[in-house]
Design a protein around this motif. Sequence first.
Motif, PDB file in Angstrom:
ATOM      1  N   SER A   1       0.825  -1.213   0.000  1.00 33.19           N
ATOM      2  CA  SER A   1       0.000   0.000   0.000  1.00 33.19           C
ATOM      3  C   SER A   1       0.858   1.262   0.000  1.00 33.19           C
ATOM      4  O   SER A   1       0.521   2.255  -0.660  1.00 33.19           O
ATOM      5  CB  SER A   1      -0.935  -0.002   1.215  1.00 33.19           C
TER       6      SER A   1
ATOM      7  N   GLU B   1     -12.185  -4.426   2.445  1.00 38.48           N
ATOM      8  CA  GLU B   1     -11.988  -4.569   1.003  1.00 38.48           C
ATOM      9  C   GLU B   1     -10.718  -3.856   0.558  1.00 38.48           C
ATOM     10  O   GLU B   1      -9.986  -4.346  -0.310  1.00 38.48           O
ATOM     11  CB  GLU B   1     -13.207  -4.025   0.258  1.00 38.48           C
ATOM     12  N   GLU B   2     -10.450  -2.712   1.176  1.00 38.83           N
ATOM     13  CA  GLU B   2      -9.243  -1.952   0.841  1.00 38.83           C
ATOM     14  C   GLU B   2      -7.998  -2.750   1.228  1.00 38.83           C
ATOM     15  O   GLU B   2      -7.016  -2.800   0.481  1.00 38.83           O
ATOM     16  CB  GLU B   2      -9.265  -0.609   1.566  1.00 38.83           C
TER      17      GLU B   2
ATOM     18  N   LYS C   1      -7.404  -5.512  -1.256  1.00 38.67           N
ATOM     19  CA  LYS C   1      -6.945  -4.987  -2.549  1.00 38.67           C
ATOM     20  C   LYS C   1      -5.421  -5.009  -2.616  1.00 38.67           C
ATOM     21  O   LYS C   1      -4.836  -5.407  -3.630  1.00 38.67           O
ATOM     22  CB  LYS C   1      -7.450  -3.545  -2.746  1.00 38.67           C
ATOM     23  N   TYR C   2      -4.788  -4.610  -1.530  1.00 43.21           N
ATOM     24  CA  TYR C   2      -3.328  -4.594  -1.497  1.00 43.21           C
ATOM     25  C   TYR C   2      -2.746  -5.974  -1.221  1.00 43.21           C
ATOM     26  O   TYR C   2      -1.703  -6.336  -1.775  1.00 43.21           O
ATOM     27  CB  TYR C   2      -2.830  -3.572  -0.463  1.00 43.21           C
TER      28      TYR C   2
ATOM     29  N   ARG D   1      -3.824  -8.739  -2.224  1.00 43.97           N
ATOM     30  CA  ARG D   1      -3.854  -9.518  -3.470  1.00 43.97           C
ATOM     31  C   ARG D   1      -2.691  -9.179  -4.401  1.00 43.97           C
ATOM     32  O   ARG D   1      -2.466  -9.879  -5.387  1.00 43.97           O
ATOM     33  CB  ARG D   1      -5.191  -9.314  -4.186  1.00 43.97           C
TER      34      ARG D   1
END
Length: 296
Positions: A27, A256-257, A260-261, A263
């Motif tokens: 991130s 979810e945020e 996202k990272y 993944r």
Amino acid sequence: MSIKDKITIIVATDNHYVILLGALIKSIEVNHKTPEKIDLYIIDDGVSESNKKKVQASSNPEMTTMYWCKSQEVIPPNVKIPVDKSAFPITSYLRLFGPYIIPQDTERFLYLDVDMIVVEEISKLWHTDLEDKLFGAVADLAKVVSSEWGGVPNYKELGFDPQTPYFNAGLLLVDPIKWREGDFSTKILKCIFDNLSWASFPDQYGLNVVLVNQWVILDERWNSYAILDVKDPYIIHYLDIKPIFKSYNCNLAYKEEFYKYLRMTPWKDHQPVPDWVRLSRKAYNKLRKIVSGYLK
């Protein structure tokens, strides 16, 4: 080392939470567009070799240089860690030794808890004016030392004004030269030992008592707690149950945020794990403190 040259970041993790570090690193890098390179110092409290490789693979070596520091070597041999009653891991104390693991000419460092992700340009935080104070931090959920459920329970005995601001120790932007000159690591540990029955959040308690009013209050978005719904957060802090667990019960958009990272790392196929894993880890943390008393 001038703050214009590099961004120096310190984190601490054990093998259980190292997966969080993978998401944190990714991130930071994804959202870092300015030219400063990053020096990342990782205080390693038992990370396996296979997970170290995953951490390395989570990062862009052209942007970030990693330095691994074993916890046993970070804590001086004559220093004992308080045996508090909390289930917080011993790694929470390791932030106190950050000023001693970086080059002596480093003018500042940023300490981050690993249960965070950065969704804003990190250099904006890095170049914050500390106004000749020792460090910058964000107010805790408790806000003030007189908070009934957090804060400093014995603030009256210590002579503190009840409205004295109280910070969260998960993010600290520190002047390490002033820190070492003040020998604050020693003073904070002594404070915790002397007030152990009051220190529900042990290292955070000691930091707030010893460093009272020596900090710049940063924008709350730099430490946005996942239990809240902060608009346009800069850093999301998963204070309570981490998003790697099925029992995560905070802001779902923040979960979810996080994924996202995650993944974007070798942990991309991770699925949230049962709550018994989290609870067993808490039990382990308590047992480790009782058995060892301190890190050697």
